[in-house]
Write a protein that holds these residues in place. Structure first.
Motif, mmCIF file in Angstrom:
data_model
loop_
_atom_site.group_PDB
_atom_site.id
_atom_site.type_symbol
_atom_site.label_atom_id
_atom_site.label_comp_id
_atom_site.label_asym_id
_atom_site.label_seq_id
_atom_site.Cartn_x
_atom_site.Cartn_y
_atom_site.Cartn_z
ATOM 1 N N CYS A 274 0.558 -1.356 -0.109
ATOM 2 C CA CYS A 274 -0.007 -0.021 0.024
ATOM 3 C C CYS A 274 0.684 1.219 0.115
ATOM 4 O O CYS A 274 0.568 2.320 -0.722
ATOM 5 N N ARG A 299 -8.381 -7.535 4.173
ATOM 6 C CA ARG A 299 -8.413 -6.651 3.115
ATOM 7 C C ARG A 299 -7.694 -5.468 3.091
ATOM 8 O O ARG A 299 -7.345 -4.880 4.217
ATOM 9 N N TRP A 301 -6.928 -1.701 0.490
ATOM 10 C CA TRP A 301 -7.167 -1.223 -0.683
ATOM 11 C C TRP A 301 -6.296 0.131 -0.736
ATOM 12 O O TRP A 301 -6.029 0.754 0.310
ATOM 13 N N ASP A 339 -9.384 -2.527 -9.281
ATOM 14 C CA ASP A 339 -10.924 -2.563 -8.886
ATOM 15 C C ASP A 339 -11.628 -1.974 -9.912
ATOM 16 O O ASP A 339 -12.748 -2.005 -9.815
ATOM 17 N N GLY A 343 -8.323 1.958 -8.037
ATOM 18 C CA GLY A 343 -7.885 1.677 -6.851
ATOM 19 C C GLY A 343 -7.241 0.082 -6.762
ATOM 20 O O GLY A 343 -7.482 -0.310 -8.159
ATOM 21 N N SER A 345 -6.780 -3.521 -4.858
ATOM 22 C CA SER A 345 -7.481 -4.213 -3.569
ATOM 23 C C SER A 345 -6.854 -5.544 -3.547
ATOM 24 O O SER A 345 -6.444 -6.336 -4.518
#
Length: 372
Positions: A274, A299, A301, A339, A343, A345
């Protein structure tokens, strides 16, 4: 016993027999002034050669496998001599009718011919026996050399393995020395800057904590407590917050997940992904851990950064996927990718029962499909 004869050996055998027959024929003609039709030589030498290999390739190997073989040898010699004499007598009968020669009493079988063929039979018994034992000696010698070669290769392989172990041991000792030296330096910087630059001192402390965690997991069990790795993510967040005009990683998790266990560096790898590839200046990255459907869900993102990082191998998530596959076989789901809304994910699902205790590399297959 020659079990198979290649072309080279066959040519040698043919050459030796050819030279022997020529030598014996010439000597007989010169000394005794005896000659005979070619068919006569063909028949008698064919019988001799056949009996020669019958003894060396069949009879002697058979005798060698029997108990009390030395008791069989005298009987065998008598049988071989009688067979040799009888075979040449039958050959003489065949030649008499083939060439239309006058028929002699008993087709020429006399005590003289009996003794002469008996002597030649003993002669070829000796040659055949010598050939068998010579061939056996050579074969056993080659087998012994092959075993010695294999033993030598095994010793060399063992020495190479020991050398590699020594190199690994030295590398391990160096790995122990270098982190120790590094932590001493970080500790020195921390104490030197604690008053003049408290922010730097705090950053050094957090950096040392993350590095020590990464170094220590090599001596840990196969899994680590998620709560311990979550603490390291807080340190990583702090270090990244020192940069200006940047966001952070919003970390949300249920307290129940802290006591679960997972292979090490899963959360740190996802957090690093990230920070490295995300555009956190506009929108914070997100990481959440929760329990649902008897599974641990992880998860992340982040908004995809337009500028690529200066240093990137693009193997972090791929390596993580291989590690998960090695340890958990197919008892997990791991998916990642854009996504469609700018983004990126990542989602990991793993059976809750596998996070309650240390795992081994051989887990039960539940049929869950691994996604790329």
């Amino acid at each position: 016993m020659p079990k198979s004869i290649n072309k080279k050996v066959l040519r040698i055998h043919l050459l030796v027999w050819f030279l022997f027959i020529i030598w014996e024929t010439v000597i007989t003609n010169l000394l005794y002034d005896m000659s005979a039709p070619v068919i006569n030589y063909v028949v008698h030498y064919s019988i001799t050669i056949a009996l020669f290999y019958l003894q060396s390739d069949i009879v002697l190997p058979w005798l060698g496998k029997r108990k009390g073989k030395w008791l069989w040898i005298p009987l065998f010699c008598v049988i071989f001599l009688l067979t040799y004499i009888l075979a040449h007598w039958v050959g003489e009968i065949f030649l008499t009718h083939l060439l239309g020669k006058p028929v002699k009493p008993f087709y020429g079988m006399t005590w003289q011919s009996f003794l002469r063929n008996g002597y030649r039979g003993l002669f070829f018994i000796g040659f055949s026996t010598g050939y068998y034992y010579l061939y056996s000696f050579i074969a056993e010698r080659r087998h012994a050399q092959e075993l010695e070669k294999q033993q030598l290769l095994a010793i060399i392989s063992q020495q190479q393995t020991q050398r590699e172990l020594d190199l690994m041991q030295n590398a391990f000792l160096k790995a122990q020395i270098n982190p120790h030296f590094l932590f001493n330096i970080l500790n020195y910087i921390h104490f030197q800057s604690i008053k003049s630059a408290p922010q730097i001192s705090e950053a050094v402390t957090r950096l040392a904590s993350v590095m020590r965690f990464a170094f220590d997991i090599g001596d840990a069990e196969e899994t680590v407590r998620l709560g311990d790795e979550l603490d390291q993510i807080e340190d990583v967040k702090y270090l990244h917050s020192l940069r200006k005009n940047t966001g952070t990683l919003a970390l949300n998790y249920e307290l129940a997940v802290c006591d679960l266990r997972l292979i090490p560096l899963v959360l740190l790898t996802l957090a690093e992904n990230c920070f490295k590839h995300g555009d956190l200046a506009q929108t914070n990255a997100q990481m959440e851990l929760f329990l649902a459907d008897n599974q641990l869900h992880i998860r992340t993102w982040n908004k995809i950064a337009k500028a690529k990082p200066a240093i990137s191998t693009h193997t972090g998530l791929a390596n993580l996927s291989k590690r998960l596959q090695t340890v958990y076989d197919r008892n997990y789901e791991f998916t990642y990718g854009p996504d469609g809304d700018g983004g990126f994910s990542v989602q990991l699902k793993i059976a809750l029962e596998l996070t309650l205790k240390p795992v081994s590399s051989t887990t039960t297959n539940t049929g869950t499909t691994v996604l790329p």
